[in-house]
Design a protein around this motif. Structure first.
Motif, PDB file in Angstrom:
ATOM      1  N   ALA A 135     -20.088  44.859  22.381  1.00 47.54           N
ATOM      2  CA  ALA A 135     -19.034  45.737  22.899  1.00 47.54           C
ATOM      3  C   ALA A 135     -17.863  45.262  23.703  1.00 47.54           C
ATOM      4  CB  ALA A 135     -19.745  46.717  23.698  1.00 47.54           C
ATOM      5  N   THR A 136     -17.914  43.820  23.868  1.00 48.15           N
ATOM      6  CA  THR A 136     -16.813  43.467  24.551  1.00 48.15           C
ATOM      7  C   THR A 136     -15.537  42.784  23.648  1.00 48.15           C
ATOM      8  OG1 THR A 136     -17.627  41.349  24.565  1.00 48.15           O
ATOM      9  CG2 THR A 136     -18.300  42.451  26.410  1.00 48.15           C
ATOM     10  N   TYR A 137     -15.875  42.791  22.198  1.00 46.21           N
ATOM     11  CA  TYR A 137     -14.841  42.741  21.214  1.00 46.21           C
ATOM     12  C   TYR A 137     -13.671  43.714  21.505  1.00 46.21           C
ATOM     13  CZ  TYR A 137     -18.297  39.690  18.639  1.00 46.21           C
ATOM     14  OH  TYR A 137     -19.292  38.810  18.449  1.00 46.21           O
ATOM     15  N   LYS A 138     -12.613  43.012  21.513  1.00 50.27           N
ATOM     16  CA  LYS A 138     -11.376  43.792  21.275  1.00 50.27           C
ATOM     17  C   LYS A 138     -10.804  44.430  19.889  1.00 50.27           C
ATOM     18  CE  LYS A 138      -8.959  41.504  25.066  1.00 50.27           C
ATOM     19  NZ  LYS A 138      -7.773  40.886  25.288  1.00 50.27           N
TER      20      LYS A 138
ATOM     21  N   SER B 278      -6.659  35.284  17.013  1.00 52.93           N
ATOM     22  CA  SER B 278      -6.550  33.833  17.485  1.00 52.93           C
ATOM     23  C   SER B 278      -6.503  33.795  18.933  1.00 52.93           C
ATOM     24  CB  SER B 278      -5.067  33.437  16.546  1.00 52.93           C
ATOM     25  OG  SER B 278      -4.857  31.991  17.219  1.00 52.93           O
ATOM     26  N   ASP B 279      -6.946  32.606  19.355  1.00 53.00           N
ATOM     27  CA  ASP B 279      -6.820  31.970  20.822  1.00 53.00           C
ATOM     28  C   ASP B 279      -5.737  31.386  21.183  1.00 53.00           C
ATOM     29  OD1 ASP B 279      -9.499  32.891  21.040  1.00 53.00           O
ATOM     30  OD2 ASP B 279     -10.370  30.626  20.721  1.00 53.00           O
TER      31      ASP B 279
ATOM     32  N   ILE C 155     -19.816  51.338  18.098  1.00 48.63           N
ATOM     33  CA  ILE C 155     -19.258  52.064  17.081  1.00 48.63           C
ATOM     34  C   ILE C 155     -18.024  52.631  17.111  1.00 48.63           C
ATOM     35  CG2 ILE C 155     -19.562  53.711  15.007  1.00 48.63           C
ATOM     36  CD1 ILE C 155     -21.760  51.743  14.897  1.00 48.63           C
ATOM     37  N   TRP C 156     -16.922  52.401  16.822  1.00 47.86           N
ATOM     38  CA  TRP C 156     -15.713  52.967  17.037  1.00 47.86           C
ATOM     39  C   TRP C 156     -15.602  54.215  16.139  1.00 47.86           C
ATOM     40  CZ3 TRP C 156     -11.774  51.571  20.629  1.00 47.86           C
ATOM     41  CH2 TRP C 156     -12.003  50.421  21.020  1.00 47.86           C
ATOM     42  N   LEU C 157     -15.234  55.325  16.656  1.00 45.65           N
ATOM     43  CA  LEU C 157     -14.795  56.627  15.778  1.00 45.65           C
ATOM     44  C   LEU C 157     -13.368  56.933  15.967  1.00 45.65           C
ATOM     45  CD1 LEU C 157     -17.786  56.824  16.736  1.00 45.65           C
ATOM     46  CD2 LEU C 157     -17.754  59.425  15.853  1.00 45.65           C
ATOM     47  N   LEU C 158     -12.658  57.082  14.624  1.00 37.98           N
ATOM     48  CA  LEU C 158     -11.141  57.161  14.699  1.00 37.98           C
ATOM     49  C   LEU C 158     -11.029  58.460  13.757  1.00 37.98           C
ATOM     50  CD1 LEU C 158      -8.115  56.219  15.120  1.00 37.98           C
ATOM     51  CD2 LEU C 158      -8.388  55.156  13.043  1.00 37.98           C
ATOM     52  N   SER C 159      -9.995  59.362  14.261  1.00 39.54           N
ATOM     53  CA  SER C 159      -9.387  60.370  13.165  1.00 39.54           C
ATOM     54  C   SER C 159      -8.065  59.854  13.073  1.00 39.54           C
ATOM     55  CB  SER C 159      -9.130  61.477  14.150  1.00 39.54           C
ATOM     56  OG  SER C 159      -8.410  62.619  13.299  1.00 39.54           O
ATOM     57  N   PRO C 160      -8.024  59.631  11.819  1.00 41.66           N
ATOM     58  CA  PRO C 160      -6.481  58.788  11.298  1.00 41.66           C
ATOM     59  C   PRO C 160      -5.732  60.083  11.313  1.00 41.66           C
ATOM     60  CG  PRO C 160      -8.230  58.778   9.458  1.00 41.66           C
ATOM     61  CD  PRO C 160      -9.042  59.395  10.555  1.00 41.66           C
ATOM     62  N   ASN C 161      -6.006  61.251  10.881  1.00 40.96           N
ATOM     63  CA  ASN C 161      -4.920  62.319  10.832  1.00 40.96           C
ATOM     64  C   ASN C 161      -4.338  62.606  12.396  1.00 40.96           C
ATOM     65  OD1 ASN C 161      -5.445  62.638   8.157  1.00 40.96           O
ATOM     66  ND2 ASN C 161      -6.914  64.400   8.436  1.00 40.96           N
ATOM     67  N   LYS C 162      -5.073  62.701  13.103  1.00 38.19           N
ATOM     68  CA  LYS C 162      -4.790  62.673  14.604  1.00 38.19           C
ATOM     69  C   LYS C 162      -4.026  61.688  15.175  1.00 38.19           C
ATOM     70  CE  LYS C 162      -8.134  66.209  16.565  1.00 38.19           C
ATOM     71  NZ  LYS C 162      -9.111  66.268  17.691  1.00 38.19           N
ATOM     72  N   LEU C 163      -4.500  60.373  14.541  1.00 35.69           N
ATOM     73  CA  LEU C 163      -3.666  59.298  14.886  1.00 35.69           C
ATOM     74  C   LEU C 163      -2.336  59.228  14.427  1.00 35.69           C
ATOM     75  CD1 LEU C 163      -3.394  56.278  16.406  1.00 35.69           C
ATOM     76  CD2 LEU C 163      -4.348  55.611  14.124  1.00 35.69           C
TER      77      LEU C 163
ATOM     78  N   VAL D 226     -12.775  61.262   9.246  1.00 35.33           N
ATOM     79  CA  VAL D 226     -13.531  60.306  10.381  1.00 35.33           C
ATOM     80  C   VAL D 226     -13.609  58.941   9.719  1.00 35.33           C
ATOM     81  CG1 VAL D 226     -15.017  59.792  12.140  1.00 35.33           C
ATOM     82  CG2 VAL D 226     -14.242  62.269  11.693  1.00 35.33           C
ATOM     83  N   TRP D 227     -13.021  57.825  10.405  1.00 39.57           N
ATOM     84  CA  TRP D 227     -13.213  56.480  10.105  1.00 39.57           C
ATOM     85  C   TRP D 227     -14.334  55.900  10.969  1.00 39.57           C
ATOM     86  CZ3 TRP D 227      -7.555  54.479   8.927  1.00 39.57           C
ATOM     87  CH2 TRP D 227      -7.128  55.535   7.570  1.00 39.57           C
ATOM     88  N   PHE D 228     -14.932  55.036  10.735  1.00 40.98           N
ATOM     89  CA  PHE D 228     -15.936  54.277  11.723  1.00 40.98           C
ATOM     90  C   PHE D 228     -15.629  52.731  11.517  1.00 40.98           C
ATOM     91  CE2 PHE D 228     -18.082  58.063   9.915  1.00 40.98           C
ATOM     92  CZ  PHE D 228     -18.163  58.652  11.291  1.00 40.98           C
ATOM     93  N   ARG D 229     -16.246  52.188  12.827  1.00 39.84           N
ATOM     94  CA  ARG D 229     -15.926  50.556  12.523  1.00 39.84           C
ATOM     95  C   ARG D 229     -16.883  49.928  13.673  1.00 39.84           C
ATOM     96  NH1 ARG D 229     -13.115  46.292  11.352  1.00 39.84           N
ATOM     97  NH2 ARG D 229     -13.345  44.392  13.061  1.00 39.84           N
TER      98      ARG D 229
END
Length: 133
Positions: free
Chosen positions: A32-35, A43-44, A117-125, A24-27
């Motif tokens: 929460a409005t940040y993309k 960049s704008d 906090i974003w959670l990501l499964s790199p294996n599933k991705l 699991v990776w976290f960011r």
């Protein structure tokens, strides 16, 4: 010292996600409005993909020629070094530590916005192949 039920709910959600995924990776984001965009794509100025990659290539060649001591690094390794030193790249920083993501989520946070906090499964991705999970 007792923890709030809200905090325990968050920890249980993280634990459930971690139990369902081998890696699991976290960011963390302080708003929460940040993309979920890398520095290169924040960049704008609207650009197409080719312009973004051309800009990144220009920065890459500049660092390669003038700013880096170990010119034996492979392309991706040098991009990692550039990212670490604040150069805008297509890379997005993730951590294997929930605590690290929590730190970044609350660094610069104000009570006018929600932290995230974003959670990501790199294996599933990596196994998606264009298919939703």
């Amino acid at each position: 010292m007792a923890y709030s039920s809200e905090w325990m709910d968050i920890l249980n959600q993280v634990d459930d996600f971690c139990n369902d995924n081998h890696v699991v990776w976290f960011r963390g984001h302080s708003d929460a409005t940040y993309k979920l965009n890398s520095g290169l794509f924040r960049s704008d100025i609207p650009r197409d993909l080719d312009e973004y990659l051309l800009y990144e290539r220009f920065r890459y060649l500049h660092v390669r020629r003038h700013g880096h001591l170990d010119h034996k690094l492979l392309d991706w390794e040098l991009l990692f070094v550039m990212q670490h030193h604040g150069v805008e790249t297509r890379l997005l920083d993730w951590s294997e530590s929930f605590a690290t993501a929590l730190f970044f989520a609350f660094r610069g946070w104000s009570q006018e916005s929600d932290a995230e906090i974003w959670l990501l499964s790199p294996n599933k991705l990596n196994s998606m192949n264009g298919q939703p999970i």
